[in-house]
Scaffold this active site. Sequence first.
Site, short mmCIF file in Angstrom:
data_model
loop_
_atom_site.label_atom_id
_atom_site.label_comp_id
_atom_site.label_asym_id
_atom_site.label_seq_id
_atom_site.Cartn_x
_atom_site.Cartn_y
_atom_site.Cartn_z
N GLU A 80 27.78 18.83 -22.19
CA GLU A 80 26.82 19.22 -23.22
C GLU A 80 27.17 18.70 -24.62
OE1 GLU A 80 26.48 23.46 -22.82
OE2 GLU A 80 25.83 23.31 -20.73
N ASN A 94 27.91 15.43 -18.51
CA ASN A 94 26.97 16.41 -17.96
C ASN A 94 26.22 17.10 -19.10
OD1 ASN A 94 26.13 17.90 -15.52
ND2 ASN A 94 27.15 19.66 -16.44
N HIS A 131 18.64 23.29 -15.12
CA HIS A 131 18.31 24.71 -15.19
C HIS A 131 16.84 24.79 -15.60
CE1 HIS A 131 22.39 26.06 -14.58
NE2 HIS A 131 22.81 25.24 -15.53
N GLU A 162 23.46 21.36 -11.56
CA GLU A 162 23.43 22.81 -11.75
C GLU A 162 22.03 23.37 -11.51
OE1 GLU A 162 25.32 24.08 -15.42
OE2 GLU A 162 26.68 22.35 -15.41
N ASP A 209 18.89 25.35 -10.77
CA ASP A 209 18.25 26.62 -10.42
C ASP A 209 16.88 26.63 -11.08
OD1 ASP A 209 18.93 27.30 -13.14
OD2 ASP A 209 20.68 28.41 -12.48
#
Length: 459
Positions: free
Chosen positions: A169, A210, A246, A274, A276
């Site tokens: 990030e 990432n 996300h 990641e 979801d």
Amino acid sequence: MRTSRTRSSRPRSLRRAATALLTGAMTAATLLAAGPTAHAAATPLRDLAAAKGKAIGTAVTGSRLTGTYGDIAGGQFNSLTPGNAMKWGTVEPTRGGFDWAEADQIVAFAQAHDQQVRGHTLVWHSQNPSWLTNGTWTTAELSGLLQDHITTEVTRYKGKLAAWDVVNEPFNEDGTYRSTLWYNGLGTDYIAQALTWAHAADPGAKLYINDYNVEGVNAKSTALYNLVKSLKARGVPIDGVGLQAHLILGQVPGTLQQNIQRFADLGVDVAVTELDIRMQLPSDSAKLAQQAADYRAVFDACVAVTRCHGVTVWGFTDSDSWIPDVFPGYGAATPYDENYAPKPAYGAIAASLGGGTTTPPTGACTATYSVQTQWNTGFTGQVRIACSGAALSSWKVNWTYGAGQRITQAWNATCTQSGAAVSCANASYNGTVPDGGSVTFGFNASWSGGNPVPTVTLG
């Protein structure tokens, strides 16, 4: 727009109709793997993914790797990511005082289950120990601390991890660099330095940058693209880009596959790291069907690009998801519910990976074929797909004509005919059939001498 997130401590659709002359219906004998809510695919997801040359992973909590949780984590996935166990604040809570227990546990579990491990994460602005964040450091001291941390951790797991999220990030939403301990203290080159140190400690591990909200083409992902391009040009060891994903229900970026491909065209791998897909609670059949369609869209995009390494879900069960803690009123973001029952999203993943059919509850979804109007050389037909006790994120209807009928035109579906065999699949806008809902499509066809109703199946 998707919301910027802060991670918590938990790993987390007839053109015309007339009086029907003939009607035939048959309960689906088979169901596309993307649809049923209640059954897991007979072939584990990890085997389906491996057959596609892809990784399918999940973030895990080490202490839960027993019982049903452990059985699913080990049986369905071929890659594990420690949700928190390898972050700086966990492994070195006090300066020089290390705690590798959970990280070692996850690595050992992965080795016992023939799984890759993705290290997460070496350099981040969050979940750092207080001694580090509250300290006053010169540039040289801060550089030394970072180099020592990377070298110590990567060396410990040398040869045991497939990849590392080295830098996590680094960008703001507008594509500028995030103000962090590392950026403020070391400048932009902290990223190149971190990658170089990690490569020196384990030359065999794939090294990634990432970030979140970089799944589609936008200012932030373009900044990441430009950074990777620059690093490659400088010879800095960079092997891949992680797109966290996300996502919010119904908001998979339309440029996802394009974005994956442009990074791949730079000569690096891409991983969805990641995934979801959260929804406003409570969940219902329509939301779960949309979620299934969203999961499939993400997996389809990865499957379509050779250099997409694979997809990791950020926790596979709702009981181990970070979403409710950080986004009040939202949840149900993973492929399994809190009781480890696979949701429609699970079937969608299996279908994207080429999984076979599964059997829904008896009578859960039906396909009804009807002749709406008929004349001496042709007729207009309709098929209605309805579900009760299951849901579909995509569908396909098959039948075989017995009297030489030929489809000449179809709407709300894509139909093909080979000899007597007909196959019709959903359009891009009407694949979702929620529990208790239905969709229809229509067609014109020719006939001569007879027009018997065929046997219809979903599958």
